[in-house]
Design a protein around this motif. Structure first.
Motif, PDB file in Angstrom:
ATOM      1  N   LEU A 194     -32.502  58.132  83.297  1.00  0.00           N
ATOM      2  CA  LEU A 194     -32.134  58.442  84.593  1.00  0.00           C
ATOM      3  C   LEU A 194     -31.989  57.060  85.261  1.00  0.00           C
ATOM      4  CD1 LEU A 194     -35.221  60.946  85.307  1.00  0.00           C
ATOM      5  CD2 LEU A 194     -32.743  61.326  85.102  1.00  0.00           C
ATOM      6  N   GLU A 195     -30.960  57.044  86.262  1.00  0.00           N
ATOM      7  CA  GLU A 195     -30.587  55.690  87.299  1.00  0.00           C
ATOM      8  C   GLU A 195     -30.773  56.401  88.543  1.00  0.00           C
ATOM      9  OE1 GLU A 195     -26.817  54.364  85.855  1.00  0.00           O
ATOM     10  OE2 GLU A 195     -27.571  54.206  83.633  1.00  0.00           O
ATOM     11  N   ALA A 196     -31.327  55.666  89.420  1.00  0.00           N
ATOM     12  CA  ALA A 196     -31.625  56.063  90.870  1.00  0.00           C
ATOM     13  C   ALA A 196     -30.346  55.563  91.530  1.00  0.00           C
ATOM     14  CB  ALA A 196     -32.891  55.378  91.410  1.00  0.00           C
ATOM     15  N   GLU A 234     -31.292  61.136  95.301  1.00  0.00           N
ATOM     16  CA  GLU A 234     -30.164  61.196  94.407  1.00  0.00           C
ATOM     17  C   GLU A 234     -30.527  60.264  93.259  1.00  0.00           C
ATOM     18  OE1 GLU A 234     -26.134  63.031  96.105  1.00  0.00           O
ATOM     19  OE2 GLU A 234     -26.249  60.608  95.886  1.00  0.00           O
ATOM     20  N   VAL A 235     -30.414  60.860  91.732  1.00  0.00           N
ATOM     21  CA  VAL A 235     -30.634  60.283  90.425  1.00  0.00           C
ATOM     22  C   VAL A 235     -29.421  60.620  89.672  1.00  0.00           C
ATOM     23  CG1 VAL A 235     -32.263  61.650  89.628  1.00  0.00           C
ATOM     24  CG2 VAL A 235     -32.157  59.480  88.908  1.00  0.00           C
ATOM     25  N   ARG A 256     -37.499  65.585  89.665  1.00  0.00           N
ATOM     26  CA  ARG A 256     -38.297  66.249  90.450  1.00  0.00           C
ATOM     27  C   ARG A 256     -39.501  65.695  90.538  1.00  0.00           C
ATOM     28  NH1 ARG A 256     -37.926  71.712  88.555  1.00  0.00           N
ATOM     29  NH2 ARG A 256     -35.902  72.083  89.507  1.00  0.00           N
ATOM     30  N   ALA A 257     -40.163  65.376  89.622  1.00  0.00           N
ATOM     31  CA  ALA A 257     -41.538  64.835  89.708  1.00  0.00           C
ATOM     32  C   ALA A 257     -41.521  63.430  90.440  1.00  0.00           C
ATOM     33  CB  ALA A 257     -42.246  64.791  88.447  1.00  0.00           C
ATOM     34  N   ARG A 258     -40.274  62.785  90.458  1.00  0.00           N
ATOM     35  CA  ARG A 258     -40.157  61.434  91.020  1.00  0.00           C
ATOM     36  C   ARG A 258     -39.661  61.488  92.486  1.00  0.00           C
ATOM     37  NH1 ARG A 258     -39.850  57.101  86.990  1.00  0.00           N
ATOM     38  NH2 ARG A 258     -40.476  57.935  84.960  1.00  0.00           N
ATOM     39  N   GLY A 259     -39.552  62.717  92.921  1.00  0.00           N
ATOM     40  CA  GLY A 259     -39.024  63.018  94.264  1.00  0.00           C
ATOM     41  C   GLY A 259     -37.711  62.954  94.735  1.00  0.00           C
ATOM     42  N   GLU A 310     -23.450  67.863  90.141  1.00  0.00           N
ATOM     43  CA  GLU A 310     -24.671  67.981  90.562  1.00  0.00           C
ATOM     44  C   GLU A 310     -25.437  69.242  90.113  1.00  0.00           C
ATOM     45  OE1 GLU A 310     -24.405  67.610  94.697  1.00  0.00           O
ATOM     46  OE2 GLU A 310     -23.387  65.522  94.557  1.00  0.00           O
ATOM     47  N   LEU A 311     -26.884  68.923  90.038  1.00  0.00           N
ATOM     48  CA  LEU A 311     -27.849  69.876  89.810  1.00  0.00           C
ATOM     49  C   LEU A 311     -28.767  69.716  91.033  1.00  0.00           C
ATOM     50  CD1 LEU A 311     -28.877  69.790  86.005  1.00  0.00           C
ATOM     51  CD2 LEU A 311     -28.137  71.754  87.317  1.00  0.00           C
ATOM     52  N   ASP A 312     -28.877  70.819  91.685  1.00  0.00           N
ATOM     53  CA  ASP A 312     -29.771  71.042  92.847  1.00  0.00           C
ATOM     54  C   ASP A 312     -31.312  71.091  92.218  1.00  0.00           C
ATOM     55  OD1 ASP A 312     -31.483  71.495  95.086  1.00  0.00           O
ATOM     56  OD2 ASP A 312     -30.099  73.259  95.772  1.00  0.00           O
ATOM     57  N   LEU A 313     -32.130  69.967  92.511  1.00  0.00           N
ATOM     58  CA  LEU A 313     -33.421  70.056  91.832  1.00  0.00           C
ATOM     59  C   LEU A 313     -34.675  70.786  92.753  1.00  0.00           C
ATOM     60  CD1 LEU A 313     -33.718  66.407  90.670  1.00  0.00           C
ATOM     61  CD2 LEU A 313     -32.819  68.237  89.449  1.00  0.00           C
ATOM     62  N   SER A 314     -33.936  71.284  93.970  1.00  0.00           N
ATOM     63  CA  SER A 314     -34.960  72.125  94.704  1.00  0.00           C
ATOM     64  C   SER A 314     -35.259  73.696  94.145  1.00  0.00           C
ATOM     65  CB  SER A 314     -34.544  72.271  96.157  1.00  0.00           C
ATOM     66  OG  SER A 314     -33.351  72.859  96.120  1.00  0.00           O
ATOM     67  N   ARG A 315     -34.394  73.950  93.185  1.00  0.00           N
ATOM     68  CA  ARG A 315     -34.570  75.374  92.602  1.00  0.00           C
ATOM     69  C   ARG A 315     -35.457  75.134  91.194  1.00  0.00           C
ATOM     70  NH1 ARG A 315     -28.632  77.330  92.311  1.00  0.00           N
ATOM     71  NH2 ARG A 315     -27.870  75.380  93.217  1.00  0.00           N
TER      72      ARG A 315
END
Length: 151
Positions: free
Chosen positions: A65-67, A72-73, A102-105, A146-151
């Motif tokens: 993962l790259e911030a 967004e990551v 998701r756990a990283r916000g 893109e993947l929406d992480l809110s779901r």
């Protein structure tokens, strides 16, 4: 089992990435042009969340993962041993990446994928949002998801 990679895993992961990319039948010249981009250094592993999926002691795949911003990551790398492609390793790694991000916000996981991997990312729920120039091959455009992480 998926565990955090260690800096000393870097060479092993870089070699895995190279084998995985070569699986798609690219020419030797193409692969050599990609070598630097596929290399993983100990410093990279120390600076970016990197996770490896193992069967026993054998690495079958990994991701990083790259911030990009506070929300967004980017999925910097996701590679699977060629013999394991199509057997659920990539799906398990992507699911782990989603949860880790998701756990990283983060709220959005950005993916620049190889064109051969586009069907995989789409099947995993990623939405194609455009193209991005290849860092290795001038003039080559890669699909951007893109993947929406809110779901």
């Amino acid at each position: 089992m998926i565990r955090a990679a260690l800096p000393e895993d870097a060479d092993l992961l870089g070699a895995l990435a190279f084998r995985s990319k070569a699986h798609w039948g690219y020419t030797r010249e193409f692969m050599e042009a990609c070598r630097a981009e596929l290399s993983i250094s100990p410093a990279y592993v120390a600076q970016h969340p990197t996770f490896v999926l193992l069967r026993g002691d054998e690495p079958l795949g990994f991701y990083t993962l790259e911030a990009l911003s506070s929300i967004e990551v980017e999925l910097g790398h996701l590679f699977v041993e060629p013999a394991e492609i199509g057997r659920g390793v990539g799906r398990a790694l992507l699911a782990h990446a989603r949860e880790e991000a998701r756990a990283r916000g983060y709220r959005v996981l950005v993916i620049q994928g190889d064109p051969n991997a586009a069907p995989f990312y789409e099947a995993c729920g990623a939405r194609r949002v455009g193209e991005k120039p290849s860092a290795s091959i001038p003039g080559r455009l890669l699909p951007l998801f893109e993947l929406d992480l809110s779901r």
